[in-house]
Motif scaffolding. Structure first.
Motif, PDB file in Angstrom:
ATOM      1  N   ALA A 119       0.829  -1.211   0.000  1.00 15.61           N
ATOM      2  CA  ALA A 119       0.000   0.000   0.000  1.00 15.61           C
ATOM      3  C   ALA A 119       0.860   1.257   0.000  1.00 15.61           C
ATOM      4  O   ALA A 119       0.490   2.273  -0.609  1.00 15.61           O
ATOM      5  CB  ALA A 119      -0.937  -0.008   1.215  1.00 15.61           C
ATOM      6  N   HIS A 122       0.528   4.340  -2.457  1.00 15.35           N
ATOM      7  CA  HIS A 122      -0.217   5.410  -1.781  1.00 15.35           C
ATOM      8  C   HIS A 122      -0.149   6.736  -2.555  1.00 15.35           C
ATOM      9  O   HIS A 122      -1.111   7.491  -2.597  1.00 15.35           O
ATOM     10  CB  HIS A 122       0.261   5.577  -0.330  1.00 15.35           C
ATOM     11  CG  HIS A 122       1.409   6.522  -0.138  1.00 15.35           C
ATOM     12  ND1 HIS A 122       2.702   6.204  -0.504  1.00 15.35           N
ATOM     13  CD2 HIS A 122       1.459   7.783   0.368  1.00 15.35           C
ATOM     14  CE1 HIS A 122       3.494   7.219  -0.224  1.00 15.35           C
ATOM     15  NE2 HIS A 122       2.770   8.194   0.307  1.00 15.35           N
ATOM     16  N   SER A 158      -6.308   1.610   2.613  1.00 12.38           N
ATOM     17  CA  SER A 158      -5.062   2.249   3.070  1.00 12.38           C
ATOM     18  C   SER A 158      -4.655   3.392   2.152  1.00 12.38           C
ATOM     19  O   SER A 158      -4.103   4.401   2.615  1.00 12.38           O
ATOM     20  CB  SER A 158      -3.939   1.211   3.152  1.00 12.38           C
ATOM     21  OG  SER A 158      -4.235   0.217   4.119  1.00 12.38           O
ATOM     22  N   ILE A 159      -4.905   3.246   0.856  1.00 11.42           N
ATOM     23  CA  ILE A 159      -4.621   4.336  -0.088  1.00 11.42           C
ATOM     24  C   ILE A 159      -5.608   5.482   0.125  1.00 11.42           C
ATOM     25  O   ILE A 159      -5.222   6.651   0.228  1.00 11.42           O
ATOM     26  CB  ILE A 159      -4.707   3.823  -1.539  1.00 11.42           C
ATOM     27  CG1 ILE A 159      -3.649   2.743  -1.795  1.00 11.42           C
ATOM     28  CG2 ILE A 159      -4.529   4.974  -2.533  1.00 11.42           C
ATOM     29  CD1 ILE A 159      -3.847   1.985  -3.104  1.00 11.42           C
ATOM     30  N   HIS A 170      -4.906   7.547   3.511  1.00  7.30           N
ATOM     31  CA  HIS A 170      -3.545   7.839   3.972  1.00  7.30           C
ATOM     32  C   HIS A 170      -3.316   9.300   4.335  1.00  7.30           C
ATOM     33  O   HIS A 170      -2.334   9.615   5.007  1.00  7.30           O
ATOM     34  CB  HIS A 170      -2.495   7.345   2.962  1.00  7.30           C
ATOM     35  CG  HIS A 170      -2.266   8.223   1.775  1.00  7.30           C
ATOM     36  ND1 HIS A 170      -2.884   8.015   0.562  1.00  7.30           N
ATOM     37  CD2 HIS A 170      -1.473   9.313   1.593  1.00  7.30           C
ATOM     38  CE1 HIS A 170      -2.475   8.918  -0.305  1.00  7.30           C
ATOM     39  NE2 HIS A 170      -1.614   9.739   0.291  1.00  7.30           N
ATOM     40  N   ILE A 195      -0.008   3.632   7.959  1.00 11.30           N
ATOM     41  CA  ILE A 195       0.429   4.261   6.708  1.00 11.30           C
ATOM     42  C   ILE A 195       0.264   5.764   6.788  1.00 11.30           C
ATOM     43  O   ILE A 195       1.121   6.526   6.320  1.00 11.30           O
ATOM     44  CB  ILE A 195      -0.322   3.645   5.509  1.00 11.30           C
ATOM     45  CG1 ILE A 195       0.173   2.218   5.283  1.00 11.30           C
ATOM     46  CG2 ILE A 195      -0.118   4.487   4.244  1.00 11.30           C
ATOM     47  CD1 ILE A 195      -0.615   1.430   4.271  1.00 11.30           C
ATOM     48  N   ASP A 240       3.491   8.315   6.580  1.00 11.75           N
ATOM     49  CA  ASP A 240       3.424   9.336   5.528  1.00 11.75           C
ATOM     50  C   ASP A 240       3.577  10.725   6.136  1.00 11.75           C
ATOM     51  O   ASP A 240       4.322  11.576   5.622  1.00 11.75           O
ATOM     52  CB  ASP A 240       2.094   9.216   4.783  1.00 11.75           C
ATOM     53  CG  ASP A 240       1.939  10.238   3.664  1.00 11.75           C
ATOM     54  OD1 ASP A 240       2.887  10.393   2.871  1.00 11.75           O
ATOM     55  OD2 ASP A 240       0.887  10.885   3.583  1.00 11.75           O
TER      56      ASP A 240
END
Length: 413
Positions: free
Chosen positions: A289, A293, A372-373, A376, A396, A400
């Protein structure tokens, strides 16, 4: 490759890669060459009041704006770049400047500019008093800022992290890299806030993987690892505040405070993650992911030297002829990419890769990957399509958030 020392030494590791492995990886994923020359104009070395003359810069974008107040003044707001950075500029509408310059800015990419350096609360810009098209630049791509760190090391490191995860997640990663490596390895990760240079997306992705590996592989408990990272952020912020106190304009440099408001936000995310303390984070899913992302930025951003393979992949039956007629520019938003955004594009890319490569994956895992994308950015008001609802989603977002801010503190980007 050299020892990895990251997050002010909190994350340290040696990745053992043989010469044979190195040769194999770099043959499969060749490192891009950026033709930026040494030296040249950089606004960081200029001081307030300095005059500059006939500096060659690439135009990123421009708009017509007005000042605030009772007597608003029109001006051109511009963004330029060269191989050493990106620079904000303005042209006041004196003697019909907007009318004179507007058609030139629309039709040309590279300019010689003269003007004066201005600085306000630590932010430097250029007030342009003369601008003329430059016709003798063969490759505008060479006038875009690029990372000064080793793309070869980032490539080897990325491959190492992906190679150690399990299928189907490894196959999903390799499906994208084998198809889009050239695009992925040169694309920036942002226009201004972080990693806003060629190679930035690769560097940013590796940074997230470093943090995820630290949390889930190097430390014995993910929640303890996140607390350690937040403690490090508190140290960073205290040092920022102390440094500001020593400055000439103490209390007025908020633009330069990278970690402002970060501690409260990270503890809030930690508390949200606590609802999932009984869940075992899926490391392979997280690494996969992370790769995707920001992969939507292959389409979301435009710059000189950008191809159209990613558009052809997602929209194979569309007429792509207009894409080849675009004006070369510095890093800017893609005129089509802004309709979708990098987060939905990322979901579209991962779905298409899984379908194209015929990768078998559970319906639960594909939903967790896409979640998850989509989540994020952490908060809806920050651009997340949905707030995190899994431990992977929270982790995540946290890595990030940390990498995007830590990069802004690096002296060599």
């Amino acid at each position: 490759m050299p020892k990895i020392n990251y997050f002010n030494g909190l994350i340290s590791m040696d990745l053992s890669i043989s010469e044979e492995e190195r040769s194999h990886i770099l043959t499969q994923f060749p490192v891009p060459h950026f033709a930026g020359q040494a030296g040249g104009f950089s606004i960081e070395t200029e001081t307030h009041g300095n005059f500059i003359e006939d500096i060659t810069l690439l135009l990123n974008d421009f708009t017509i704006e007005k000042t605030q107040g009772n007597n608003p003044r029109p001006y051109l707001k511009l963004k330029f770049s060269n191989h050493l950075g990106t620079y904000s500029a303005k042209i006041w509408d004196n003697d019909g400047a907007i009318e004179n310059y507007h058609p030139i800015l629309q039709s040309h990419s590279v300019f010689n500019i003269s003007g004066k350096i201005e600085e306000f609360r630590g932010f430097k810009s250029i007030t342009v008093n003369k601008l003329s098209p430059c016709e003798n630049i063969d490759d505008p791509f060479s006038l875009i800022a690029c990372t000064q760190q080793s793309l070869e090391d980032f490539t080897l490191e990325l491959y190492h992290y992906i190679n150690e995860i399990e299928d189907p997640f490894k196959s999903i990663c390799m499906g994208a890299l084998s198809r889009f490596w050239k695009e992925f390895s040169i694309r920036p990760a942002a226009m201004g806030h972080h990693h806003a240079y060629l190679g930035g997306l690769l560097k940013h992705t590796v940074g997230l993987m470093r943090l995820a590996r630290y949390i889930l592989k190097q430390e014995d408990h993910p929640f303890k690892a996140v607390i350690k990272l937040i403690n490090q952020v508190e140290k960073f912020y205290k040092q920022e505040l102390w440094n500001d106190l020593q400055s000439e304009h103490a209390g007025n440099n908020w633009r330069n405070l990278v970690w402002k408001d970060s501690v409260d936000h990270l503890y809030s995310m930690f508390y949200g993650m606590a609802k999932h303390k009984k869940d075992d984070p899926n490391y392979s899913l997280i690494i996969c992911a992370i790769l995707y992302h920001d992969m939507g930025k292959l389409l979301e951003y435009h710059h000189a030297g950008k191809g159209i393979e990613e558009f052809k992949f997602l929209y194979p039956t569309a007429n792509h002829s207009s894409l080849s007629k675009r004006k070369a520019s510095g890093i800017t938003m893609d005129e089509l990419g802004v309709y979708i955004g990098h987060i939905p594009y990322g979901v579209m890319l991962i779905s298409k890769i899984i379908e194209t490569e015929k990768i078998e994956i559970s319906i639960e895992d594909i939903h967790k990957l896409q979640h998850s994308i989509l989540s994020h950015h952490g908060k809806l008001e920050w651009g997340a399509n949905i707030e995190p609802k899994t431990i992977e989603g929270y982790l995540i977002h946290i890595v990030d958030y940390l990498d995007s801010r830590y990069e802004r503190t690096e002296e060599i980007k």
